[in-house]
Write a protein that holds these residues in place. Structure first.
Motif, PDB file in Angstrom:
ATOM      1  N   LYS B   3       0.847  -1.202   0.000  1.00 12.71           N
ATOM      2  CA  LYS B   3       0.000   0.000   0.000  1.00 12.71           C
ATOM      3  C   LYS B   3       0.876   1.243   0.000  1.00 12.71           C
ATOM      4  O   LYS B   3       1.533   1.533   1.001  1.00 12.71           O
ATOM      5  CB  LYS B   3      -0.871  -0.021   1.268  1.00 12.71           C
ATOM      6  CG  LYS B   3      -1.784   1.170   1.419  1.00 12.71           C
ATOM      7  CD  LYS B   3      -3.182   0.853   0.935  1.00 12.71           C
ATOM      8  CE  LYS B   3      -4.061   2.082   0.992  1.00 12.71           C
ATOM      9  NZ  LYS B   3      -4.206   2.714  -0.308  1.00 12.71           N
ATOM     10  N   GLY B   7      -1.228   6.967  -1.488  1.00  9.82           N
ATOM     11  CA  GLY B   7      -2.497   6.529  -2.065  1.00  9.82           C
ATOM     12  C   GLY B   7      -3.594   7.531  -1.764  1.00  9.82           C
ATOM     13  O   GLY B   7      -3.368   8.570  -1.149  1.00  9.82           O
ATOM     14  N   ALA B   8      -4.799   7.199  -2.194  1.00  8.10           N
ATOM     15  CA  ALA B   8      -5.928   8.096  -1.960  1.00  8.10           C
ATOM     16  C   ALA B   8      -6.254   8.132  -0.471  1.00  8.10           C
ATOM     17  O   ALA B   8      -6.271   7.113   0.189  1.00  8.10           O
ATOM     18  CB  ALA B   8      -7.125   7.620  -2.762  1.00  8.10           C
ATOM     19  N   SER B   9      -6.500   9.322   0.036  1.00  9.66           N
ATOM     20  CA  SER B   9      -6.794   9.461   1.462  1.00  9.66           C
ATOM     21  C   SER B   9      -8.203   8.995   1.769  1.00  9.66           C
ATOM     22  O   SER B   9      -9.142   9.242   1.029  1.00  9.66           O
ATOM     23  CB  SER B   9      -6.656  10.915   1.893  1.00  9.66           C
ATOM     24  OG  SER B   9      -6.959  11.021   3.272  1.00  9.66           O
ATOM     25  N   SER B 132      -1.416  15.451  -0.249  1.00 10.79           N
ATOM     26  CA  SER B 132      -1.205  15.229  -1.686  1.00 10.79           C
ATOM     27  C   SER B 132      -2.388  15.752  -2.497  1.00 10.79           C
ATOM     28  O   SER B 132      -2.216  16.407  -3.532  1.00 10.79           O
ATOM     29  CB  SER B 132      -0.957  13.732  -1.897  1.00 10.79           C
ATOM     30  OG  SER B 132      -1.503  13.277  -3.092  1.00 10.79           O
ATOM     31  N   LEU B 133      -3.583  15.502  -2.006  1.00  8.77           N
ATOM     32  CA  LEU B 133      -4.775  16.061  -2.653  1.00  8.77           C
ATOM     33  C   LEU B 133      -4.719  17.594  -2.641  1.00  8.77           C
ATOM     34  O   LEU B 133      -4.921  18.247  -3.673  1.00  8.77           O
ATOM     35  CB  LEU B 133      -6.034  15.565  -1.924  1.00  8.77           C
ATOM     36  CG  LEU B 133      -7.308  16.410  -2.039  1.00  8.77           C
ATOM     37  CD1 LEU B 133      -7.747  16.531  -3.483  1.00  8.77           C
ATOM     38  CD2 LEU B 133      -8.426  15.815  -1.194  1.00  8.77           C
ATOM     39  N   ALA B 136      -2.006  18.935  -5.043  1.00 11.20           N
ATOM     40  CA  ALA B 136      -2.343  18.776  -6.468  1.00 11.20           C
ATOM     41  C   ALA B 136      -3.356  19.843  -6.878  1.00 11.20           C
ATOM     42  O   ALA B 136      -3.229  20.464  -7.945  1.00 11.20           O
ATOM     43  CB  ALA B 136      -2.893  17.376  -6.725  1.00 11.20           C
ATOM     44  N   ARG B 175      -6.833  19.630 -13.248  1.00  9.92           N
ATOM     45  CA  ARG B 175      -6.109  18.808 -14.207  1.00  9.92           C
ATOM     46  C   ARG B 175      -5.387  17.681 -13.480  1.00  9.92           C
ATOM     47  O   ARG B 175      -4.791  17.895 -12.427  1.00  9.92           O
ATOM     48  CB  ARG B 175      -5.100  19.706 -14.937  1.00  9.92           C
ATOM     49  CG  ARG B 175      -4.128  18.972 -15.820  1.00  9.92           C
ATOM     50  CD  ARG B 175      -3.275  19.928 -16.637  1.00  9.92           C
ATOM     51  NE  ARG B 175      -2.274  19.166 -17.369  1.00  9.92           N
ATOM     52  CZ  ARG B 175      -1.793  19.492 -18.564  1.00  9.92           C
ATOM     53  NH1 ARG B 175      -2.192  20.604 -19.158  1.00  9.92           N
ATOM     54  NH2 ARG B 175      -0.897  18.738 -19.161  1.00  9.92           N
ATOM     55  N   THR B 176      -5.467  16.492 -14.058  1.00  6.87           N
ATOM     56  CA  THR B 176      -4.726  15.332 -13.563  1.00  6.87           C
ATOM     57  C   THR B 176      -4.003  14.710 -14.754  1.00  6.87           C
ATOM     58  O   THR B 176      -4.639  14.390 -15.755  1.00  6.87           O
ATOM     59  CB  THR B 176      -5.694  14.299 -12.943  1.00  6.87           C
ATOM     60  OG1 THR B 176      -6.393  14.916 -11.871  1.00  6.87           O
ATOM     61  CG2 THR B 176      -4.940  13.103 -12.420  1.00  6.87           C
ATOM     62  N   ASP B 177      -2.708  14.552 -14.647  1.00  6.86           N
ATOM     63  CA  ASP B 177      -1.914  14.034 -15.762  1.00  6.86           C
ATOM     64  C   ASP B 177      -1.637  12.542 -15.584  1.00  6.86           C
ATOM     65  O   ASP B 177      -0.890  12.161 -14.676  1.00  6.86           O
ATOM     66  CB  ASP B 177      -0.576  14.770 -15.850  1.00  6.86           C
ATOM     67  CG  ASP B 177      -0.763  16.249 -16.146  1.00  6.86           C
ATOM     68  OD1 ASP B 177      -1.597  16.580 -16.991  1.00  6.86           O
ATOM     69  OD2 ASP B 177      -0.069  17.075 -15.515  1.00  6.86           O
ATOM     70  N   PRO B 178      -2.204  11.699 -16.443  1.00  6.73           N
ATOM     71  CA  PRO B 178      -1.905  10.268 -16.319  1.00  6.73           C
ATOM     72  C   PRO B 178      -0.497   9.932 -16.819  1.00  6.73           C
ATOM     73  O   PRO B 178      -0.086  10.379 -17.884  1.00  6.73           O
ATOM     74  CB  PRO B 178      -2.980   9.595 -17.186  1.00  6.73           C
ATOM     75  CG  PRO B 178      -3.460  10.645 -18.128  1.00  6.73           C
ATOM     76  CD  PRO B 178      -3.210  11.979 -17.493  1.00  6.73           C
ATOM     77  N   THR B 242      -2.538   1.845  -9.224  1.00  6.86           N
ATOM     78  CA  THR B 242      -2.374   3.277  -9.483  1.00  6.86           C
ATOM     79  C   THR B 242      -2.147   4.033  -8.179  1.00  6.86           C
ATOM     80  O   THR B 242      -2.462   3.540  -7.099  1.00  6.86           O
ATOM     81  CB  THR B 242      -3.598   3.897 -10.191  1.00  6.86           C
ATOM     82  OG1 THR B 242      -4.757   3.722  -9.375  1.00  6.86           O
ATOM     83  CG2 THR B 242      -3.816   3.273 -11.530  1.00  6.86           C
ATOM     84  N   PRO B 244      -2.053   8.366  -6.842  1.00  6.10           N
ATOM     85  CA  PRO B 244      -1.950   9.805  -7.112  1.00  6.10           C
ATOM     86  C   PRO B 244      -0.562  10.299  -6.729  1.00  6.10           C
ATOM     87  O   PRO B 244       0.016   9.822  -5.744  1.00  6.10           O
ATOM     88  CB  PRO B 244      -3.037  10.413  -6.216  1.00  6.10           C
ATOM     89  CG  PRO B 244      -3.348   9.389  -5.188  1.00  6.10           C
ATOM     90  CD  PRO B 244      -2.990   8.055  -5.741  1.00  6.10           C
ATOM     91  N   LEU B 251      -1.329  11.173 -12.052  1.00  2.00           N
ATOM     92  CA  LEU B 251      -1.846   9.880 -11.619  1.00  2.00           C
ATOM     93  C   LEU B 251      -0.894   8.833 -12.180  1.00  2.00           C
ATOM     94  O   LEU B 251      -0.801   8.666 -13.399  1.00  2.00           O
ATOM     95  CB  LEU B 251      -3.257   9.650 -12.171  1.00  2.00           C
ATOM     96  CG  LEU B 251      -3.816   8.241 -11.920  1.00  2.00           C
ATOM     97  CD1 LEU B 251      -4.139   8.032 -10.439  1.00  2.00           C
ATOM     98  CD2 LEU B 251      -5.043   7.968 -12.781  1.00  2.00           C
ATOM     99  N   ILE B 253       0.193   5.266 -13.168  1.00  4.12           N
ATOM    100  CA  ILE B 253      -0.478   4.013 -13.521  1.00  4.12           C
ATOM    101  C   ILE B 253       0.598   2.954 -13.675  1.00  4.12           C
ATOM    102  O   ILE B 253       1.375   2.967 -14.628  1.00  4.12           O
ATOM    103  CB  ILE B 253      -1.286   4.182 -14.824  1.00  4.12           C
ATOM    104  CG1 ILE B 253      -2.328   5.314 -14.644  1.00  4.12           C
ATOM    105  CG2 ILE B 253      -1.960   2.869 -15.218  1.00  4.12           C
ATOM    106  CD1 ILE B 253      -3.144   5.604 -15.885  1.00  4.12           C
TER     107      ILE B 253
END
Lengths: 315, 315
Positions: B3, B7-9, B132-133, B136, B175-178, B242, B244, B251, B253
């Protein structure tokens, strides 16, 4: 695995490491093998049979571009044709300009909306994919004419893969929006969750979808969007496939999620309706034999990939 | 599965369907349970023990924000605390302003670079994810102050999840850049491909990575980037995970790709070196026992997830 027609194009070598080489691009642009496609308000110029059932990209030579008076100086470099070695470029202009170009009435039609082309299967999949790349890039340019940082004018660099602010010097790079698109399944009851949005055609049902937000991973976005739209709790999330989707410049990330609750409560701001469909009913929708005429998206859509995987028991 | 700490909170409910409800946000903002975190030039204000080995987000009350003179009118709405029900917001200011606020010298330090926090494991993973959120989102705002379409001033809407151009009315969304990040493996020879970039710390080796471009799916991006950087041909691509990554708003991947060729030719513009590492050597790098001191990224990084999967034979 089903191959969506708006997948990544294999026609061209993008030569992405050569984009910053201005002399290389200039030579490609002026070579006799160079070809240009025209986007008029982001709609491609194609050529087709009189019935408009089969078509191809209308590729222009440099001579033709000059004859119709369209500029190639800010061409977007798409890549190099794997067969001829020639450079392939996109030129984005307004529809007004394209239609009023000298000879435009003959050379510049039909100008067709890309979504219709995708729906109707008029173009070969590889050409459709290539137009999808051109359209995504052109849409980003349209919205990056000024610098978000300072408001200054930005200039095209690297064959259209970068814009640089004339005023503050900031670089801007093409934007791609990741979107989760998910089929939520309920294995114990052999059914899946489909929704109907206000913008959908009548009787069409499809998977849920939504943008991935900053600070989210794929699983979290799948769970959040499903919860928001239908109040269904999702447990395990499995990744299935991705597809570029140039409306305007998304990357669709297709997943199957396992439901952990049953009761649907829709958010009416997001969708009109959502319900559970048994597998056999979905098969009828897929095959076009549903007694009430319900149906699911066509072969261009990753939603169909997910729905097919469910119907065939592959999830 | 490992993990990653970025990662996402899960600390907050984002309440994304309520963001456009200005009265709701206003009430949350003024409630006594409201808490604010401060980003100074996108670096968070934290509190820590004297040794700086353990820390937490420094949450400010509305009273404290007013006392140090920092504005909350353009707060970014992060969500609602699942425990207290209180609104959580981020306030992004310049470092100059934070340090010069009344009482700022006591209240506003340390101000720490988020990348260092991620590296050093000072903060609990859930708080790091939340930062992190915030980071960003703040980075996107910083670069969307003006409208890319017309250059006009944009205004914050929906608790910071939209900006609207004052001049032309265009909406702008975060904006989120993959990015694809991939471990290329060569199963017949039980080895994997790692690279060393100029910006890496000495003796650190990691997976290859690159932005997904318009008109690409994940597999195509993995194959293109690997080919460009190392000339290695990749066949099958498997999706792993994935994460963030707020530098500035990506993001990641994570994939494993199966090599179909062996000979490495690096592109010196992209990386300094790349080579094949046998599994046992990678295990030593992972465990910190490599005889020459080579190592791989730490627990915050999805690269480590991929490398661990290879070493443990899970690919």
């Amino acid at each position: 695995m089903f191959k969506p027609t708006l997948g990544a194009s294999t026609l061209l070598d993008r030569q992405s490491h050569k984009r910053s080489d201005a002399a290389y691009l200039e030579a490609l642009l002026k070579a006799p093998e160079a070809r240009f496609l025209v986007l008029a308000d982001q709609k491609p110029v194609i050529q087709s049979n009189p019935e408009r059932t089969k078509g191809n990209i209308r590729w222009f030579t440099l001579d033709e571009m000059q004859r119709v008076g369209l500029p190639v100086s800010d061409s977007l470099f798409l890549g190099v044709d794997r067969t001829t070695g020639g450079g392939r470029f996109a030129v984005a202009v307004t529809e007004h300009r394209a239609r009023n170009a000298p000879g435009g009435l003959e050379l510049m039609r039909p100008i067709v909306d890309l979504r219709s082309l995708a729906m109707n299967g008029v173009l070969p999949p590889e050409e459709l994919s290539l137009l999808s790349l051109a359209k995504a890039l052109a849409a980003w340019h349209e919205n990056t004419r000024c610098c978000g940082h300072c408001g200054g004018t930005t200039l095209i660099k690297d064959g259209g893969w970068r814009r640089k602010c004339w005023a503050c010097g900031q670089d801007h790079f093409p934007r791609t929006d990741p979107v989760v698109i998910m089929l939520i399944v309920d294995p114990p009851n052999d059914r899946c969750l489909l929704g109907h949005e206000a913008r959908f055609a009548e009787n069409m049902w499809s998977t849920l979808a939504g943008f991935i937000e900053p600070g989210e991973d794929i699983e979290t976005a799948v769970r959040r969007e499903t919860m928001e739209e239908t109040s269904i709790k999702v447990g395990e999330v499995r990744f299935i496939s991705t597809q570029p989707w140039p409306f305007p410049h998304s990357l669709m990330i297709g997943c199957i999620g396992i439901a952990e609750s049953s009761e649907i409560r829709i958010d009416p701001n997001e969708i009109v309706d959502a319900r559970w469909f048994p597998r056999e009913e979905v098969r009828q929708m897929l095959e076009g034999t549903h007694p009430k005429g319900l149906w699911v998206p066509g072969q261009h859509a990753i939603a169909r990939t997910l729905i097919t995987a469910f119907v065939e028991g592959e999830y």
